[in-house]
Design an enzyme around this catalytic site. Structure first.
Site, short mmCIF file in Angstrom:
data_model
loop_
_atom_site.label_atom_id
_atom_site.label_comp_id
_atom_site.label_asym_id
_atom_site.label_seq_id
_atom_site.Cartn_x
_atom_site.Cartn_y
_atom_site.Cartn_z
CE LYS A 167 107.11 69.07 74.41
NZ LYS A 167 108.04 69.57 73.36
CB SER A 201 110.54 71.83 75.01
OG SER A 201 109.90 71.40 73.80
CB SER A 246 111.86 70.34 71.46
OG SER A 246 112.29 71.64 71.78
#
Length: 391
Positions: free
Chosen positions: A30, A105, A129
């Protein structure tokens, strides 16, 4: 790489596997986690030109275990949201169906794994997330115990809630990645963390808890069916836990804490470089700034969950109240279930549990006492085996 999902945002052209137990795996990262030589943006246009000068500790651990790190993955701007419809780096598509949200997210992480662009991915989980994208994309996702994975090299949203966690299509792969990235050896922390034999029945191993006061959360029927089926697999009566505050209040308290921390981190940049922050993020930060913090709600919830689970409890809940939906305005309750483990600092493992009537994945999550990740993996394996045997 055919990335029609817009899951990756930056690729390392020199990426290659090393030597070690993960040398057969490629693991995407990420973009709020440092990967040496690649942009470290946290999904923000504000930081489009910030380059990571080194690997985060967790990335260094994966490289040391031989993993190939192909690049960084798209995410919801600043990790404050759950759709990964990013104003600066583009919209990420669900790994199972174009036109649908991958969640967030860590939406790029969930989409990349589901689409087969990498074997596993790292996401971050502040209020859900990792687990929401896992549910929406039909993969496994682990939010570890808070502090069990180093936060070094992570662009923080709220340090008391932030956790780096892995996602994978295969439970065994997820566990291998977890073993390599963990910085706290939970296996040494007591009998409750010893992995039980998968030959034992679910009903003989665990004290199963459910949340009593969830009536105010609207749950899609397919999610409810999956949850009921998973609960029945334990073959025993569950114990109902009544929380001291409604889950919607817990979610809001966590959001306010996260937003207010981010405001402090951005400082003057929030105004001097306002055009590099999306209207959506401006709105959320303004909202959080004008709300009264509720640390009492977070503390009460943490105590209630920790006390109820003890050393041998397993809390079973849906992961998200709904399956992935077409891109657009998201429902407010996406994190109503996932926020609980986050505010309590407890480990939670998201497990795929089939599909809804439109063929989109749904899932459940199991939450355990602090540092009980090994036990959660064992329970997930037994649950998978049991439910496959029903078919």
């Amino acid at each position: 790489m055919d990335d029609r999902w817009n899951a990756f945002v930056d690729l390392d052209p020199d990426a290659a596997p090393g030597t070690g137990p993960l040398s057969d795996l490629s693991i995407g990262i990420k973009s709020n986690i440092m990967v040496a030589g690649l942009p470290w943006t946290a999904g923000m246009g504000l930081f489009h030109d910030r380059i990571a000068l080194r690997d985060a500790e967790v990335v260094a651990r994966l490289r040391a275990a031989g993993a190939k790190i192909p690049g960084t993955l798209n995410m919801h701007e600043a990790a404050l949201g759950a759709t990964t419809d990013n104003a600066f780096y583009g919209r990420t598509e669900n790994g199972r169906r174009i036109g649908y949200t991958p969640g967030g997210s860590s939406g790029g992480s969930g989409a990349a794994v589901a689409a087969g662009l990498c074997d596993a991915a790292l996401g971050t989980d502040t209020m859900g997330s990792v687990r929401i994208p896992a549910a929406y994309n039909g993969v496994y996702g682990l939010k570890p115990t808070h502090g069990a994975v180093s936060q070094d090299g992570l662009a923080m949203l709220e340090p008391s809630l932030d956790c780096i966690g892995p996602l994978a299509q295969d439970l065994a792969v997820l566990e291998r990645v977890w073993e390599a990235m963990r910085s706290c050896d939970s296996r040494s922390l007591g009998d409750a963390n010893v992995r039980p034999s998968s030959r034992l029945l679910l009903s003989q191993e665990h004290r199963v808890l459910t949340i009593a006061n969830l009536a105010n959360v609207t749950v899609q029927s397919a999610v409810q069916t999956a949850y009921t089926r998973a609960l029945a697999a334990f073959g025993q009566s569950s114990l109902e836990l009544t929380l001291p505050h409604p889950v919607t209040d817990v979610r809001l308290a966590g959001f306010i804490a996260s937003g207010r921390y981010l405001i402090g981190e951005l400082g003057a940049l929030r105004h001097t470089r306002a055009k590099l922050i999306s209207p959506e993020l401006h709105f959320m930060l303004d909202y959080a700034e004008n709300q009264e913090p509720r640390p009492d709600i977070l503390a009460d919830t943490r105590t209630a969950l920790t006390d109820a689970l003890g050393t041998d409890g397993i809390l079973l809940m849906p992961t998200a109240p709904q399956a992935a939906f077409p891109h657009g305005r998201p429902p407010a309750n996406q994190a109503d279930f996932t926020c609980l483990a986050s505010v309590a600092g407890l480990p939670a493992l998201a497990i795929p549990m089939g599909e809804d009537e439109d063929g989109m994945p749904v899932g459940v999550q199991i939450v355990g006492p602090a540092h009980s990740e090994d036990r959660l993996f064992a329970v997930a394996e037994m649950l998978d085996t049991h439910l496959k045997g029903e078919k």
